[in-house]
Design a protein around this motif. Structure first.
Motif, PDB file in Angstrom:
ATOM      1  N   ARG A 102      35.060  30.739  16.279  1.00 11.51           N
ATOM      2  CA  ARG A 102      33.669  30.943  16.698  1.00 11.51           C
ATOM      3  C   ARG A 102      33.601  31.581  18.086  1.00 11.51           C
ATOM      4  O   ARG A 102      32.752  32.453  18.340  1.00 11.51           O
ATOM      5  N   VAL A 103      34.465  31.169  18.983  1.00 11.14           N
ATOM      6  CA  VAL A 103      34.480  31.762  20.321  1.00 11.14           C
ATOM      7  C   VAL A 103      34.868  33.238  20.248  1.00 11.14           C
ATOM      8  O   VAL A 103      34.291  34.080  20.955  1.00 11.14           O
ATOM      9  N   LYS A 104      35.791  33.571  19.385  1.00 18.73           N
ATOM     10  CA  LYS A 104      36.176  34.980  19.219  1.00 18.73           C
ATOM     11  C   LYS A 104      35.022  35.801  18.666  1.00 18.73           C
ATOM     12  O   LYS A 104      34.837  36.970  19.040  1.00 18.73           O
ATOM     13  N   GLN A 105      34.219  35.194  17.791  1.00 19.56           N
ATOM     14  CA  GLN A 105      33.022  35.882  17.294  1.00 19.56           C
ATOM     15  C   GLN A 105      32.027  36.121  18.424  1.00 19.56           C
ATOM     16  O   GLN A 105      31.418  37.190  18.526  1.00 19.56           O
ATOM     17  N   ILE A 106      31.879  35.117  19.289  1.00 17.58           N
ATOM     18  CA  ILE A 106      30.985  35.268  20.439  1.00 17.58           C
ATOM     19  C   ILE A 106      31.522  36.331  21.397  1.00 17.58           C
ATOM     20  O   ILE A 106      30.757  37.092  22.000  1.00 17.58           O
ATOM     21  N   ASN A 107      32.831  36.415  21.526  1.00 17.14           N
ATOM     22  CA  ASN A 107      33.443  37.441  22.379  1.00 17.14           C
ATOM     23  C   ASN A 107      33.016  38.854  21.982  1.00 17.14           C
ATOM     24  O   ASN A 107      32.986  39.766  22.821  1.00 17.14           O
ATOM     25  N   GLU A 108      32.695  39.039  20.710  1.00 10.18           N
ATOM     26  CA  GLU A 108      32.285  40.377  20.239  1.00 10.18           C
ATOM     27  C   GLU A 108      31.006  40.837  20.934  1.00 10.18           C
ATOM     28  O   GLU A 108      30.717  42.038  20.976  1.00 10.18           O
ATOM     29  N   LEU A 109      30.237  39.896  21.479  1.00  7.92           N
ATOM     30  CA  LEU A 109      29.014  40.224  22.211  1.00  7.92           C
ATOM     31  C   LEU A 109      29.283  40.462  23.700  1.00  7.92           C
ATOM     32  O   LEU A 109      28.363  40.797  24.448  1.00  7.92           O
ATOM     33  N   SER A 110      30.516  40.255  24.132  1.00  7.28           N
ATOM     34  CA  SER A 110      30.915  40.451  25.530  1.00  7.28           C
ATOM     35  C   SER A 110      30.021  39.701  26.514  1.00  7.28           C
ATOM     36  O   SER A 110      29.504  40.277  27.478  1.00  7.28           O
ATOM     37  N   PRO A 111      29.815  38.395  26.313  1.00  7.22           N
ATOM     38  CA  PRO A 111      28.979  37.659  27.273  1.00  7.22           C
ATOM     39  C   PRO A 111      29.675  37.540  28.624  1.00  7.22           C
ATOM     40  O   PRO A 111      30.906  37.434  28.698  1.00  7.22           O
ATOM     41  N   ASP A 112      28.877  37.535  29.676  1.00 11.26           N
ATOM     42  CA  ASP A 112      29.405  37.308  31.014  1.00 11.26           C
ATOM     43  C   ASP A 112      29.611  35.822  31.268  1.00 11.26           C
ATOM     44  O   ASP A 112      30.445  35.434  32.088  1.00 11.26           O
ATOM     45  N   ILE A 113      28.806  35.005  30.595  1.00 10.89           N
ATOM     46  CA  ILE A 113      28.835  33.550  30.762  1.00 10.89           C
ATOM     47  C   ILE A 113      28.970  32.899  29.392  1.00 10.89           C
ATOM     48  O   ILE A 113      28.274  33.294  28.456  1.00 10.89           O
ATOM     49  N   LEU A 114      29.846  31.918  29.266  1.00 10.53           N
ATOM     50  CA  LEU A 114      29.902  31.101  28.059  1.00 10.53           C
ATOM     51  C   LEU A 114      29.752  29.646  28.456  1.00 10.53           C
ATOM     52  O   LEU A 114      30.446  29.153  29.348  1.00 10.53           O
ATOM     53  N   CYS A 115      28.812  28.972  27.816  1.00 12.11           N
ATOM     54  CA  CYS A 115      28.584  27.552  28.052  1.00 12.11           C
ATOM     55  C   CYS A 115      29.035  26.765  26.828  1.00 12.11           C
ATOM     56  O   CYS A 115      28.703  27.131  25.697  1.00 12.11           O
ATOM     57  N   LEU A 116      29.789  25.705  27.058  1.00 14.82           N
ATOM     58  CA  LEU A 116      30.114  24.753  25.995  1.00 14.82           C
ATOM     59  C   LEU A 116      29.280  23.506  26.267  1.00 14.82           C
ATOM     60  O   LEU A 116      29.468  22.833  27.279  1.00 14.82           O
ATOM     61  N   LEU A 117      28.343  23.246  25.368  1.00 18.90           N
ATOM     62  CA  LEU A 117      27.295  22.259  25.616  1.00 18.90           C
ATOM     63  C   LEU A 117      27.483  21.028  24.735  1.00 18.90           C
ATOM     64  O   LEU A 117      27.419  21.122  23.508  1.00 18.90           O
ATOM     65  N   PHE A 118      27.696  19.877  25.370  1.00 15.86           N
ATOM     66  CA  PHE A 118      27.833  18.621  24.644  1.00 15.86           C
ATOM     67  C   PHE A 118      26.636  17.703  24.895  1.00 15.86           C
ATOM     68  O   PHE A 118      26.734  16.485  24.752  1.00 15.86           O
ATOM     69  N   ASP A 119      25.486  18.290  25.263  1.00 13.60           N
ATOM     70  CA  ASP A 119      24.276  17.500  25.444  1.00 13.60           C
ATOM     71  C   ASP A 119      23.657  17.194  24.088  1.00 13.60           C
ATOM     72  O   ASP A 119      23.961  17.851  23.091  1.00 13.60           O
ATOM     73  N   ASP A 120      22.785  16.201  24.065  1.00 14.55           N
ATOM     74  CA  ASP A 120      22.065  15.807  22.847  1.00 14.55           C
ATOM     75  C   ASP A 120      22.999  15.430  21.716  1.00 14.55           C
ATOM     76  O   ASP A 120      22.781  15.781  20.560  1.00 14.55           O
ATOM     77  N   MET A 121      24.075  14.719  22.055  1.00 13.43           N
ATOM     78  CA  MET A 121      25.038  14.257  21.060  1.00 13.43           C
ATOM     79  C   MET A 121      25.444  12.824  21.383  1.00 13.43           C
ATOM     80  O   MET A 121      25.358  12.389  22.529  1.00 13.43           O
TER      81      MET A 121
END
Length: 358
Positions: free
Chosen positions: A104-123
Motif C-alpha cells: 500500500r505504501v508503494k502504491q501511495i509512492n506513485e503519487l509522490s507525496p512530500d509527507i506521509l502520515c501513519l495514523l493510529f488514531d480512532d482505534m
C-alpha cells in the motif's frame, strides 16, 4: 519572525462526515500559498481506501484525481501529504499484513507525496506493548516511503481522558516507549491537553516534548465541526492568543478544518498571522481584516453581526424566526460560496450522521 524560522504550518483534511469536493481541494492551493502555509494533507475519514479498506488501492478515477491534486499543489509550491490509517493492523501481525502494508505504501509512492502520515488514531488501544507494535509498522513504512517527511499519530495523542473512555486504558509506558524507540526523524502528532483544545500553553508543550523526546507536531482540532455537537456551529473566529506564543515549541502545526471548505478559510487564515505577529496578534482585529479580504466588506459586516449566533448559539438552539432571518440575509449574496455553505448548513446539509464514525 523570519519565514525560515517558522515551523511547518498547514492543514489536514482529517474530519468525519461530508468531505470536500475535488474542486474545493484544488482551490485550496490558491488559498494556502498566499497565506504562508506550506502543506496540505489528504486524510478524509470517509476515504475507505485510507481506513477500513486500506489494503486496496484507490479506484483509477480517484487515483487520477489525487494525481491531479498533487500536481496542483506542486505548482503552488505547497507540500502534499497523505494520511494512511491501517485500521487496527496490530491485531493481526501476520506476514501477510506486513506485506499488504508495504504494498500500500508503494502504491501511495506513485503519487509522490512530500509527507506521509501513519495514523493510529480512532482505534482500539488497550493492548500490551502497543507502542512498540506500532513503531515496528512505522519504521517499515518509513523505510519504503519516498516522502521527505514522516508523521506518526499515536492512538493516545492527548492526555484527554475521553481517549481511554472510548479506546481503552492507555498501555503502561506507551509514550515513554515512543520516546525511546521511534526514530527521532519521525514527527509525532499531538492535539494538546484535550482532543479539541481551546488553547496551547508553552508549559504543556514543553512537558509533551520531554515525554515524547521531540517537539510535538500539533494536530489542531480547530475549526473542525464534525461531531454531533459541533456540527451545529460554524467555527469562524480567529485562533486565540495562545497560538501566537508557541512558535518555538512545536515542529509543525496542522489545522483540521470544518466540513465547509470556504468558511474554513476565515479561521484558518488567522494561524499564520498569529505565528508571524506574536505579541501583536489580536484575534478580533484579525477576524475583521480576514473577512474583509476574503468576503468583501458587506458580507464581512454581516458575518460579524451574526458571529455569536453562528458560533455560540448554533443551529440546534436557533428559533425558527432566527433561522428564517439568516436564510434571507445570506440569500442576498447570490452565487457567493461562503453564503452558499451557510445556507446549506441552515437547511440541514451538514447534519451529523453517527454512521460516519464507522
Amino acid at each position: 519572525m523570519n519565514k525560515s524560522d517558522m515551523p511547518a504550518l498547514g492543514i489536514i483534511e482529517g474530519f468525519f462526515g461530508r468531505s470536500w469536493s475535488w474542486a474545493d481541494r484544488e482551490s485550496y492551493a490558491n488559498f494556502l500559498a498566499p497565506n504562508e502555509f506550506n502543506f496540505y494533507i489528504y486524510a478524509p475519514k470517509d476515504d475507505i481506501y485510507l481506513r477500513k479498506h486500506w489494503q486496496q488501492d484507490w479506484p483509477s478515477e480517484t487515483k487520477q484525481q489525487l494525481s491531479r491534486l498533487r500536481n496542483v499543489y506542486r505548482e503552488a509550491q505547497i507540500d502534499f501529504g497523505i494520511g494512511l490509517s491501517p485500521h487496527e493492523i496490530y491485531l493481526d501481525r501476520s506476514p501477510e499484513r506486513y506485506a499488504q502494508l508495504i504494498t500500500r505504501v508503494k502504491q501511495i509512492n506513485e503519487l509522490s507525496p512530500d509527507i506521509l502520515c501513519l495514523l493510529f488514531d480512532d482505534m482500539r488501544g488497550d493492548i500490551p506493548n502497543l507502542a512498540n507494535l506500532q513503531i515496528d509498522y512505522m519504521h517499515r513504512v518509513a523505510e519504503v516511503s519516498t516522502a521527505k517527511r514522516i508523521i506518526f499519530c499515536p492512538t493516545y495523542y492527548s492526555f484527554d481522558p475521553v481517549l481511554e473512555k472510548v479506546f481503552g486504558k492507555v498501555p503502561d509506558n506507551y509514550w515513554q516507549d515512543l520516546n525511546k524507540n521511534i526514530d527521532k526523524n519521525i514527527d509525532i502528532f499531538w492535539t494538546g491537553e484535550k482532543v479539541c483544545s481551546a488553547e496551547y500553553s508553552v508549559n504543556h508543550l514543553n512537558s509533551v516534548e520531554a515525554l515524547l523526546g521531540r517537539k510535538p507536531f500539533l494536530w489542531d482540532n480547530y475549526p473542525v465541526n464534525d461531531s454531533a455537537a459541533k456540527s451545529n456551529i460554524l467555527q469562524l473566529r480567529a485562533v486565540n492568543q495562545s497560538h501566537s506564543q508557541i512558535q518555538q515549541n512545536v515542529s509543525g502545526h496542522a489545522l483540521n478544518p470544518m466540513n465547509q471548505a470556504w468558511l474554513s478559510q476565515i479561521p484558518l487564515a488567522s494561524l499564520t498571522r498569529a505565528y508571524r505577529e506574536k505579541n501583536n496578534y489580536a484575534p478580533e482585529k484579525t477576524f475583521t481584516e480576514i473577512t474583509d479580504a476574503l468576503c468583501g466588506e458587506n458580507l464581512a459586516q454581516t458575518l460579524l453581526q451574526d458571529l455569536s449566533l453562528l458560533q455560540d448559539k448554533g443551529l440546534a438552539k436557533m428559533s425558527v424566526e432566527e433561522k428564517t432571518e439568516l436564510l434571507k440575509r445570506y440569500s442576498a449574496f447570490p452565487q457567493n460560496p461562503f453564503c452558499a455553505e451557510i445556507i446549506d448548513w441552515l437547511n440541514g446539509g451538514y447534519t451529523f450522521d453517527p454512521a460516519c464514525l464507522t
